[in-house]
Design a protein around this motif. Structure first.
Motif, PDB file in Angstrom:
ATOM      1  N   ARG A  92       0.829  -1.268   0.222  1.00  0.00           N
ATOM      2  CA  ARG A  92      -0.050  -0.032   0.006  1.00  0.00           C
ATOM      3  C   ARG A  92       0.835   1.217  -0.123  1.00  0.00           C
ATOM      4  O   ARG A  92       0.796   2.221  -0.850  1.00  0.00           O
ATOM      5  N   ARG A  93       1.685   1.490   0.954  1.00  0.00           N
ATOM      6  CA  ARG A  93       2.632   2.478   0.969  1.00  0.00           C
ATOM      7  C   ARG A  93       3.596   2.550  -0.131  1.00  0.00           C
ATOM      8  O   ARG A  93       3.842   3.919  -0.575  1.00  0.00           O
ATOM      9  N   LEU A  96       1.453   3.935  -3.027  1.00  0.00           N
ATOM     10  CA  LEU A  96       1.139   5.538  -3.289  1.00  0.00           C
ATOM     11  C   LEU A  96       2.364   6.125  -3.150  1.00  0.00           C
ATOM     12  O   LEU A  96       2.242   7.408  -3.713  1.00  0.00           O
ATOM     13  N   TRP A  97       3.414   5.850  -2.656  1.00  0.00           N
ATOM     14  CA  TRP A  97       4.576   6.749  -2.664  1.00  0.00           C
ATOM     15  C   TRP A  97       5.317   6.711  -4.160  1.00  0.00           C
ATOM     16  O   TRP A  97       5.680   7.932  -4.551  1.00  0.00           O
ATOM     17  N   ALA A 100       2.817   8.915  -6.348  1.00  0.00           N
ATOM     18  CA  ALA A 100       3.050  10.478  -6.092  1.00  0.00           C
ATOM     19  C   ALA A 100       4.044  10.888  -6.645  1.00  0.00           C
ATOM     20  O   ALA A 100       4.233  12.131  -7.576  1.00  0.00           O
TER      21      ALA A 100
END
Length: 227
Positions: A92-93, A96-97, A100
């Protein structure tokens, strides 16, 4: 008389070769959508697809970085177990990272294309290029951080990585140059890049990044706390 190599030396060489071979395989599996696009499409025309698919590779890269960290510390865990556990913990992280960072790079690239050939571009294009390089460096350090600390908040990761990417700029530049070399090798010889060179070159990138992040990731020793 030629001395015979010690058994531990032979074992270390074998473990290194085995880790590199498995690391290459895991990298291909973790980045399979992007690898498939790169091998079957024209990057200049299909770059929007690259931007959409690139974030999906983040957990795989984090998994490979975790394998390298485990190997560097002694290799107590299995490679597949380390990769799979890190993939699940960082999915997940990591996505998302990377999403971005990819969005920022796309915006900078579109702006640079729009300003190319205009008078104002002579002033703004160097700034956009610096921002793009800095974004790529922060994204790379962030993936290494997430691989080490899957529960870290992305806001904290961004703040720490921005500071350390600039402070350790020489290591950042070396890592980006190695990644550029890997990309060029992939374009020229995909089989050699993915089957042989990827893991050793990424190990250099991980080592540089891990050293840059040492102050943030490694807890202070008792001697350091007492001073």
């Amino acid at each position: 008389m030629i001395p015979r190599p010690r058994h531990d030396t032979i074992a270390a060489v074998f473990d290194g070769c085995y880790t590199a071979m498995v690391g290459n395989m895991l990298l291909v599996l973790g980045c399979l959508p992007l690898v498939a696009l790169a091998l079957t499409t024209d990057g200049a025309r299909a770059w929007p697809l690259y931007a959409l698919v690139a974030p999906l590779c983040a957990p795989g890269l984090c998994g490979v970085f975790a394998v390298m960290s485990d190997y560097s510390s002694g290799g107590a865990r299995g490679l597949l177990r380390t990769f799979g556990g890190t993939w699940r913990a960082t999915a997940r992280r990591g996505i998302l990272w990377t999403a971005a960072a990819t969005a920022v790079l796309v915006v900078l690239g579109v702006d640079a294309y729009a300003l190319w050939g205009h008078r104002v571009g002579a002033l703004t294009l160097p700034i956009l290029a610096v921002l793009a390089v800095l974004t790529a460096a922060i994204a790379l350090l962030g993936l290494v951080t997430i691989a080490e600390r899957p529960a870290a908040r992305l806001r904290d990761v961004a703040r720490v990585c921005t500071y350390l990417a600039v402070r350790r700029w020489y290591l950042t530049a070396a890592s980006l140059l190695v990644l550029a070399l890997l990309a060029q090798l992939f374009v020229a010889r995909p089989a050699i890049a993915l089957g042989v060179a990827a893991a050793p070159l990424l190990y250099v990138v991980w080592s540089n990044s891990r050293y840059s992040l040492r102050a943030a990731l490694d807890p202070p020793t008792a001697a350091a706390r007492s001073t």
